[in-house]
Design an enzyme around this catalytic site. Sequence first.
Site, PDB file in Angstrom:
ATOM      1  N   TYR A   1       2.184   0.395  14.736  1.00 37.88           N
ATOM      2  CA  TYR A   1       1.261   0.217  13.616  1.00 37.88           C
ATOM      3  C   TYR A   1       1.621   1.086  12.414  1.00 37.88           C
ATOM      4  O   TYR A   1       1.746   2.293  12.534  1.00 37.88           O
ATOM      5  CB  TYR A   1      -0.168   0.544  14.063  1.00 37.88           C
TER       6      TYR A   1
ATOM      7  N   ASP B   1       0.879  -1.166   0.000  1.00 38.67           N
ATOM      8  CA  ASP B   1       0.000   0.000   0.000  1.00 38.67           C
ATOM      9  C   ASP B   1       0.918   1.218   0.000  1.00 38.67           C
ATOM     10  O   ASP B   1       1.627   1.462   0.972  1.00 38.67           O
ATOM     11  CB  ASP B   1      -0.877  -0.044   1.265  1.00 38.67           C
TER      12      ASP B   1
ATOM     13  N   LYS C   1      -2.172  -2.245   7.666  1.00 45.30           N
ATOM     14  CA  LYS C   1      -2.582  -3.638   7.756  1.00 45.30           C
ATOM     15  C   LYS C   1      -1.799  -4.464   6.745  1.00 45.30           C
ATOM     16  O   LYS C   1      -1.469  -3.988   5.669  1.00 45.30           O
ATOM     17  CB  LYS C   1      -4.084  -3.692   7.431  1.00 45.30           C
TER      18      LYS C   1
HETATM   19  C1  F6R Z   1      -7.446  -0.528   8.120  1.00 42.90           C
HETATM   20  C2  F6R Z   1      -7.230   0.780   7.499  1.00 42.90           C
HETATM   21  C3  F6R Z   1      -8.142   1.886   7.838  1.00 42.90           C
HETATM   22  C4  F6R Z   1      -7.454   2.893   8.765  1.00 42.90           C
HETATM   23  C5  F6R Z   1      -8.415   4.022   9.177  1.00 42.90           C
HETATM   24  C6  F6R Z   1      -7.740   5.094  10.041  1.00 42.90           C
HETATM   25  O1  F6R Z   1      -6.514  -1.444   7.695  1.00 42.90           O
HETATM   26  O2  F6R Z   1      -6.305   0.969   6.753  1.00 42.90           O
HETATM   27  O3  F6R Z   1      -9.335   1.426   8.409  1.00 42.90           O
HETATM   28  O4  F6R Z   1      -6.945   2.249   9.901  1.00 42.90           O
HETATM   29  O5  F6R Z   1      -8.925   4.664   8.031  1.00 42.90           O
HETATM   30  O6  F6R Z   1      -6.627   5.562   9.363  1.00 42.90           O
HETATM   31  P1  F6R Z   1      -5.686   6.736   9.887  1.00 42.90           P
HETATM   32  O7  F6R Z   1      -5.191   6.340  11.265  1.00 42.90           O
HETATM   33  O8  F6R Z   1      -4.602   6.790   8.869  1.00 42.90           O
HETATM   34  O9  F6R Z   1      -6.539   7.975   9.948  1.00 42.90           O
HETATM   35 MG    MG Z   2      -3.736   2.483   3.231  1.00 45.80          MG
HETATM   36 MG    MG Z   3      -4.941  -2.303   2.280  1.00 46.91          MG
END
Ligand code: F6R
Ligand code: MG
Ligand code: MG
Length: 365
Positions: free
Chosen positions: A228, A11, A231
């Site tokens: 983190y 990603d 994913k």
């Molecule tokens: C799960 C994913 C999304 C983000 C969510 C919050 O794998 O990629 O659900 O975790 O959109 O993202 P941030 O912390 O970047 O605002």
């Molecule tokens: Mg992403």
């Molecule tokens: Mg992804």
Amino acid sequence: MKTTISVIKADVGSVAGHGIAHPALLAKCEEILAKAKEEELLTDYYVTNCGDDTELIMTHKQGEENKEIHELAFNAFMEATAIAKDLKLYGAGQDLLSDTFSGNIKGMGPGVAEMEFKERPSDPVVVFCCDKTEPGAFNLPIFRMFADPFNTAGLVIDPSLHNGYKFEIFDVMEHKKVTMNCPEEMYDALALLGSISRYVIKRVIRKDDNEIAAAISTERLNLMAGSYVGKDDPVAIVRSQSGFPAAGEVVEPFAFPHLVGGWMRGSHNGPLMPVGQKNAYPVRFDGPPRVMALGFQIADGELVGPADMFDDPAYDPARKQAAEIADYMRRHGPFEPHRLPADEMEYTSLPGVMEKLEGRFEDID
Ligand code: F6R
Ligand code: MG
Ligand code: MG
């Protein structure tokens, strides 16, 4: 001469939020892989995306874990990251943990599934790509393909499958692996494979002749990075027909949208929805998690296809059921088992909450 298939994914930026990889990123990867094909490093390639993940499906003669192939993928992701930064895409370069290549892309963020084999007269292969879930999401469907006679009729009625398969299982916490035979050790194997966040199937091998049948990416980005950083959405390569499960047996387990970890903030259980390429775009609550299946014929290393295998009305009921399960799970809000247990969450406010409450906890008489 053997053919190697390498599926390497990362990603490196998406629209809007963690939604879908921008076409400009795919175009840049295409351009770089086209050049590698011209220079005969690659035999063929196919660039795609599942949600916010960009997938490079490559064939070549260099074998697994080849430095040049891994470097090629790394450079493609680096160049795509530069575009993602220009466009201020969300999570630009998020899966690249380093900006210099160090010999093997494993451990650097991207997910890798690779296999090398001597082509049969006709060699059908299915590449699965997931978004908003983790490698253990493949445990149930891969197990069913290669060990469950209620899924794969061939295990019972086709002598070329009847002897069963070996499962190479990784313990991603302890960095150890074990190989188990099915059907003989099926119950013991399931005792491990039910723990999807810890034990993951890495490879499946045909017992009769040690022929590779399936390979899955098992990187756990969150463990590698220490904190983190996104994913670890997995990919898998599965061979089919003539001694392997038929193409229809390979895709059959996904007619049941089983619950997997991932979804919003990588911290929720939700159903894995099988989708055609056009719907590989998780939106609702950043999900629910998706899987797509691309079928190819490998012809002297050329990738003939793909067939978009879940773009089949026979999967409509699974999609409908997944949407209904998504509704049902969502109604739990912040409660388990929708929210993952504390040690599996990728976002947590718990340490902060506990700190605030320090001194306020009293003994219960
Ligand atoms: C799960 C994913 C999304 C983000 C969510 C919050 O794998 O990629 O659900 O975790 O959109 O993202 P941030 O912390 O970047 O605002
Ligand atoms: Mg992403
Ligand atoms: Mg992804």
